[in-house]
Design a protein around this motif. Structure first.
Motif, mmCIF file in Angstrom:
data_model
loop_
_atom_site.group_PDB
_atom_site.id
_atom_site.type_symbol
_atom_site.label_atom_id
_atom_site.label_comp_id
_atom_site.label_asym_id
_atom_site.label_seq_id
_atom_site.Cartn_x
_atom_site.Cartn_y
_atom_site.Cartn_z
ATOM 1 N N VAL A 4 -18.165 72.772 -64.300
ATOM 2 C CA VAL A 4 -16.469 72.591 -64.192
ATOM 3 C C VAL A 4 -14.909 72.444 -63.097
ATOM 4 N N ARG A 5 -14.027 72.034 -63.673
ATOM 5 C CA ARG A 5 -13.203 72.388 -62.433
ATOM 6 C C ARG A 5 -11.753 72.366 -62.990
ATOM 7 N N ILE A 6 -11.387 72.437 -61.946
ATOM 8 C CA ILE A 6 -10.038 73.749 -62.478
ATOM 9 C C ILE A 6 -8.866 72.152 -61.748
ATOM 10 N N ILE A 7 -8.484 71.689 -62.759
ATOM 11 C CA ILE A 7 -6.828 71.273 -62.000
ATOM 12 C C ILE A 7 -5.348 71.588 -62.177
ATOM 13 N N ALA A 8 -5.579 73.018 -62.562
ATOM 14 C CA ALA A 8 -4.178 73.523 -62.345
ATOM 15 C C ALA A 8 -4.282 75.270 -63.320
ATOM 16 N N GLU A 9 -3.115 76.121 -62.910
ATOM 17 C CA GLU A 9 -3.519 77.369 -63.820
ATOM 18 C C GLU A 9 -3.070 77.369 -64.560
ATOM 19 N N GLY A 10 -3.121 77.813 -65.199
ATOM 20 C CA GLY A 10 -2.011 77.979 -66.930
ATOM 21 C C GLY A 10 -0.820 79.342 -66.628
ATOM 22 N N VAL A 11 -1.901 80.553 -67.203
ATOM 23 C CA VAL A 11 -1.281 81.514 -66.720
ATOM 24 C C VAL A 11 -1.733 82.368 -66.210
ATOM 25 N N ARG A 12 -0.974 83.714 -65.660
ATOM 26 C CA ARG A 12 -1.118 84.978 -65.205
ATOM 27 C C ARG A 12 -0.850 86.035 -66.507
ATOM 28 N N LEU A 13 -1.424 87.044 -66.350
ATOM 29 C CA LEU A 13 -0.990 88.617 -67.633
ATOM 30 C C LEU A 13 -0.031 88.652 -66.821
ATOM 31 N N THR A 14 0.735 89.594 -68.154
ATOM 32 C CA THR A 14 2.142 89.924 -67.665
ATOM 33 C C THR A 14 2.143 90.896 -68.621
ATOM 34 N N SER A 15 2.840 92.557 -68.796
ATOM 35 C CA SER A 15 3.153 93.388 -69.731
ATOM 36 C C SER A 15 3.378 93.046 -71.013
ATOM 37 N N HIS A 16 2.757 92.931 -71.889
ATOM 38 C CA HIS A 16 3.113 92.257 -73.520
ATOM 39 C C HIS A 16 2.780 91.170 -73.245
ATOM 40 N N MET A 17 2.123 90.129 -73.136
ATOM 41 C CA MET A 17 1.885 89.137 -73.666
ATOM 42 C C MET A 17 0.748 89.279 -74.076
ATOM 43 N N MET A 18 -0.039 90.612 -73.941
ATOM 44 C CA MET A 18 -0.823 90.633 -75.068
ATOM 45 C C MET A 18 -1.083 92.120 -75.639
ATOM 46 N N ASP A 19 -0.796 92.506 -76.096
ATOM 47 C CA ASP A 19 -1.118 93.946 -76.811
ATOM 48 C C ASP A 19 -2.113 94.341 -78.292
ATOM 49 N N VAL A 20 -2.325 95.711 -77.877
ATOM 50 C CA VAL A 20 -3.469 95.993 -79.019
ATOM 51 C C VAL A 20 -2.080 97.023 -79.671
ATOM 52 N N LEU A 21 -2.514 95.941 -80.679
ATOM 53 C CA LEU A 21 -1.984 96.484 -82.524
ATOM 54 C C LEU A 21 -2.474 97.240 -83.474
ATOM 55 N N VAL A 22 -2.116 97.692 -84.133
ATOM 56 C CA VAL A 22 -2.069 99.368 -84.870
ATOM 57 C C VAL A 22 -1.260 99.028 -86.074
ATOM 58 N N PRO A 23 -1.587 99.436 -87.116
ATOM 59 C CA PRO A 23 -0.974 99.721 -88.450
ATOM 60 C C PRO A 23 0.601 100.710 -88.844
ATOM 61 N N LYS A 24 1.318 99.965 -88.514
ATOM 62 C CA LYS A 24 2.379 101.166 -88.195
ATOM 63 C C LYS A 24 2.107 102.489 -88.860
ATOM 64 N N ASP A 25 1.369 103.087 -89.525
ATOM 65 C CA ASP A 25 1.376 104.276 -90.510
ATOM 66 C C ASP A 25 -0.596 104.724 -89.960
ATOM 67 N N SER A 26 -1.436 104.286 -88.858
ATOM 68 C CA SER A 26 -2.250 104.523 -87.996
ATOM 69 C C SER A 26 -2.507 105.911 -87.428
ATOM 70 N N SER A 27 -3.374 106.682 -88.222
ATOM 71 C CA SER A 27 -3.814 107.729 -86.757
ATOM 72 C C SER A 27 -3.896 107.729 -85.335
ATOM 73 N N LEU A 28 -4.512 106.259 -84.759
ATOM 74 C CA LEU A 28 -4.467 106.502 -82.994
ATOM 75 C C LEU A 28 -3.040 106.055 -82.533
ATOM 76 N N LYS A 29 -3.090 106.740 -82.388
ATOM 77 C CA LYS A 29 -1.842 107.237 -81.359
ATOM 78 C C LYS A 29 -2.039 106.869 -79.702
ATOM 79 N N SER A 30 -3.158 107.161 -78.849
ATOM 80 C CA SER A 30 -3.063 106.156 -77.706
ATOM 81 C C SER A 30 -4.430 105.485 -77.706
ATOM 82 N N ALA A 31 -4.446 105.048 -76.290
ATOM 83 C CA ALA A 31 -5.845 104.273 -75.736
ATOM 84 C C ALA A 31 -7.229 105.113 -76.031
ATOM 85 N N ALA A 32 -6.499 106.226 -75.812
ATOM 86 C CA ALA A 32 -8.049 107.276 -75.775
ATOM 87 C C ALA A 32 -9.083 106.958 -77.656
ATOM 88 N N ASP A 33 -8.234 107.055 -78.630
ATOM 89 C CA ASP A 33 -7.904 106.806 -79.695
ATOM 90 C C ASP A 33 -8.893 105.914 -80.143
#
Length: 323
Positions: A114-143
């Protein structure tokens, strides 16, 4: 392996083969999302319907490729890994929104130079998220320890970055399940997984449609500003078509500057190539669009991959950049 697992494996293989067949069949014919105009050197690009691909569509929409003498044909694909065989065979010239982890692993294994012609993107806050149902019992990353979390591809950029975030917080790791981005919402709604690690625009769509809540910001430290995708080709193509590769890079870099200076340009284009409404496009978190590739930033990614065992040895990123 159980009968059900065997059937599921066959179904996934068939789906991937079908997607690849559609991709290859479409090469050179253009498409409604960004067909070429038949003028200039033709470049066929496989692209994911993600915010990562915004510069590609800006360059197409504003005639930046045409200005560089290129006729760019865009072929949609759901996973960059699906386009790997087509890239290696020369049926696709470039893969946009190419997940660096996948391609660096292929490079190390010797399956793709492979070769990289150009860079695409870099991570920023909330461009990716771990999502749970609104009524999920999971409350923190530790869960999340031991819980089922959907990612687009196993042992890849999402698991890499989330593991790094959880490790920094001293939290245990989840059990990852491979589910394509478009199917993450239904999987979460049906309770097939406890959480999904979604990237934009799917992140905002799942939040909007299911009222899912954010459990973990996928762009948090220590992976903030980490390069995650780019415009990847082969060493063969870069050597045989140096002028086209350079022209393509200039157009993408010019489009990336537009995306950085005028985020509304990205938000207006997203509904045209991604399954996202205009309202969702207006509110979603966007990644950073670097104007140039930075070997030092790519080295951060490579070192993180090496630390987590996704690469057996380090790679000098400067040798992979098309200059």
């Amino acid at each position: 392996m159980t009968l059900r697992q065997t059937r599921n494996a066959k179904a996934r293989a068939a789906a991937t083969a079908a997607a690849l067949a559609l991709l290859v069949a479409g090469c050179g014919d253009g498409d409604a999302n960004g067909s070429g105009d038949g003028k200039g050197d033709q470049v066929t690009v496989a692209a994911l319907p993600l915010t990562d691909s915004a510069a590609l569509y800006i360059a197409q929409d504003r005639g930046l490729f045409r200005k560089e003498g290129l006729d760019v044909r865009i072929q949609p694909v759901q996973q960059s890994i699906q386009a790997l065989p087509a890239l290696s065979k020369g049926q696709v010239d470039v893969i946009a929104s190419a997940n660096y982890v996948t391609f660096l692993q292929a490079y190390e294994k010797g399956t793709l130079d492979v070769r990289i012609i150009a860079e695409g993107v870099r991570l920023t806050s909330h461009m990716m998220d771990v999502l749970v149902p609104k009524d999920s019992s999971l409350k923190s990353a530790a869960d999340l320890k031991g819980k089922k979390v959907a990612v687009n591809i196993l042992n890849n950029i999402q698991t890499l970055t989330l593991n790094a975030i959880l490790d920094k917080q001293g939290a245990g790791r989840p059990a990852y399940r491979q589910i394509a981005f478009p199917q993450m919402g239904p999987a979460l709604e049906k309770g097939q997984v406890d959480a999904v690690h979604a990237v934009e625009p799917f992140d905002s769509a799942v939040q909007d449609e299911l009222k899912a809540r954010v459990l973990v910001d996928g762009g948090a430290a220590p992976v903030a500003s980490l390069p995650i995708s780019g415009y990847v080709t082969t060493a063969r193509y870069a050597k045989q078509h140096p002028d086209s590769a350079a022209a393509f890079r200039r157009a993408i870099e010019a489009a990336s500057k537009i995306a950085t200076q005028d985020p509304t340009a990205v938000r207006k284009l997203l509904p045209k190539y991604a399954k996202v409404s205009a309202a969702q496009a207006e509110s979603m978190g966007l990644p950073a669009y670097p104007a140039t590739s930075d070997p030092a930033e790519l080295r951060r990614l490579i070192e993180l991959m090496h630390k987590q065992g996704l690469l057996k040895k380090s790679v000098d990123p400067s040798t992979l950049l098309v200059t």
